[in-house]
Write an enzyme that holds these catalytic residues in place. Sequence first.
Site, short mmCIF file in Angstrom:
data_model
loop_
_atom_site.label_atom_id
_atom_site.label_comp_id
_atom_site.label_asym_id
_atom_site.label_seq_id
_atom_site.Cartn_x
_atom_site.Cartn_y
_atom_site.Cartn_z
N ASP B 176 32.78 38.72 33.79
CA ASP B 176 33.93 38.38 32.95
C ASP B 176 33.47 37.57 31.74
OD1 ASP B 176 36.34 37.36 31.93
OD2 ASP B 176 37.27 37.39 33.90
N HIS B 267 41.10 47.90 30.44
CA HIS B 267 41.11 46.56 29.85
C HIS B 267 40.04 46.41 28.77
CE1 HIS B 267 41.74 42.22 29.68
NE2 HIS B 267 40.42 42.09 29.71
#
Lengths: 356, 356
Positions: B176, B267
């Site tokens: 991330d 995403h």
Amino acid sequence: MPSRDLSPYGDHQPAISAPSPKHAELVALNLLGSTDRAALGRLMRLWSTDIVALTEGRPTPGDTAPELAVPNAALTVTVGFGPRVFTRPGLTAYKPRGLDELPVMRHDRLLPTWSGGDLLIQVGADDPVSVVHAVRRLVADAAPFAKPVWRQTGFWNGTGPDGKPVTGRNLFGQVDGTGNPAVGTPEFDATVWADGPEWFRGGTTLVVRRIRMNLDTWDELTRSEQERAVGRKLATGAPVTGTTEHDELDLQARDADGRLMIAENAHSRLSHHSTNDGRRIFRKGLNYVQDTGASRESGLIFLSYQADVAGQFLPLLARLDAADALNEWTTTIGSAVFAIPPGWHEDGWLARDLLV
Amino acid sequence: MPSRDLSPYGDHQPAISAPSPKHAELVALNLLGSTDRAALGRLMRLWSTDIVALTEGRPTPGDTAPELAVPNAALTVTVGFGPRVFTRPGLTAYKPRGLDELPVMRHDRLLPTWSGGDLLIQVGADDPVSVVHAVRRLVADAAPFAKPVWRQTGFWNGTGPDGKPVTGRNLFGQVDGTGNPAVGTPEFDATVWADGPEWFRGGTTLVVRRIRMNLDTWDELTRSEQERAVGRKLATGAPVTGTTEHDELDLQARDADGRLMIAENAHSRLSHHSTNDGRRIFRKGLNYVQDTGASRESGLIFLSYQADVAGQFLPLLARLDAADALNEWTTTIGSAVFAIPPGWHEDGWLARDLLV
């Protein structure tokens, strides 16, 4: 870089005598009604497989986030059984001596939220991501057998600014844990490891007390008042009668005015083994903070390991409850007791001798 | 052992471009009615003194637990001002452009508990004891001026098993933060640092979003469904069109059946700067867990730094809200926006150019 991972195998569950983890989570679970002795054995076999994998930094079977299992996180898992486990059919004859929920002390303000429980999982590691991942796997795999009833998360700093091990401090700023028997000594072994019943040889008992600390009123004291309440110096953890942390307390020493230097109600006097018929405990701690909206509660998850909770811990607890100066700034809000089964070896699993 | 402590001084507050801390706490405070521009200046002088001491591992003036201030904890403090600060007399002319609370998105389920605030303190360190101590000092010293309204605590693991820096993973197990501009590049500087108004040159804005993640429903997906939702591989964080983490996304690549390999609603496509008119953000994250009795909520404290929140962040947010595949497993429950003043040097203090 040498690995920080411990072996999952041994005569004892490995975290007990290891340094306090930087991060830990304790989860208590209650057994479902359908979880009989055989089912508990299935859960322990399942958990043993999980624990070996997680301790070695590998995913568990069926792990849904296998990348979160990483080596070198110093991850440990410790499992315990609460007193009610030994009321189940086929298990009543095997209860360790003195394993009962503690009586409620005068200063206790126990909340059911933080008390009791049939099973305990205690996961520690250098890194909270590893702790959260391991707990999630263990709780998920336990779902057919047991449901969580409370969770407590804490942290400890047992490393000094120079990278060397230190005792660590609680959120009052006190060095906390100095009086422990040293790991590996005969005194440690006698304090911690149970010698019976047969299945429990090499096990121990664990008392978990959630102790709320009032930092605001504590901070209103002068440093000498704070040091008097404990009988130790804040800067070093040394007794007020000594100069270095591990100096013995001089419980007879008096100041120029003839007053005891370590006061009658000082925490270090009342918790000293010489005032407890020589019986000791091995205690660890985890600092905690708990937020409710904008307000914060701070405290200590107090952990005490001893062979015999009734014989070693209870008299100490009663004496501290009656007189400890620290009672003015601390309140126990949770309490639980667990038998911690011995460790296991490559060919075994957790508590096999109790459950086969 | 080389010190991990950063200098408290500089053109920018130092944590912004530093690696994510292992532990951090964010506290939002609301100004008391009596805190006018001059009083806010007094608070900033006070905090500046505290921050220099804490960053250097020293107690603050009047510290009630001075032993908890330790060097080498990599402690940083970042301070911010919410939009309402610029509605106060004498400050309305100085509001950074576009600094407004974010509009409520269609998927948002915002709770007042985690939203808004006049001031922000963000404290990060290698060790939670240091974080808790620093926050306690800063909040105590602010008491005559401001009261806490929310607190969020999180953690991040940016160190691999071999001790080397890594991007880190959220609690879904995803790598991330890969898409960030690299610290120190002109692109980073252009993305992060504001060039006006005058007092705010070298500052930035910070968006704090508390994003609840449904680990249970996420875990029901297959790994390829999980990878499709993001457009990146779980094992490495590489794009599904590439092989290593920092490979560029190939947004045109199609599979044998002619389908886009990085889906329209993936995403990584929707958050890619090429789909945002080239505008970027610099984002960091902190994992969080929040326990309520026996149940647990997990998620991410999403932190986005950018020179201009309205110009860089809002269009991205709107696009993700409209279409991001991850919306099925994530819900934003808190939102706040802060102007992060520039850093200061030995002869200065925080936001002096705004407040003298």
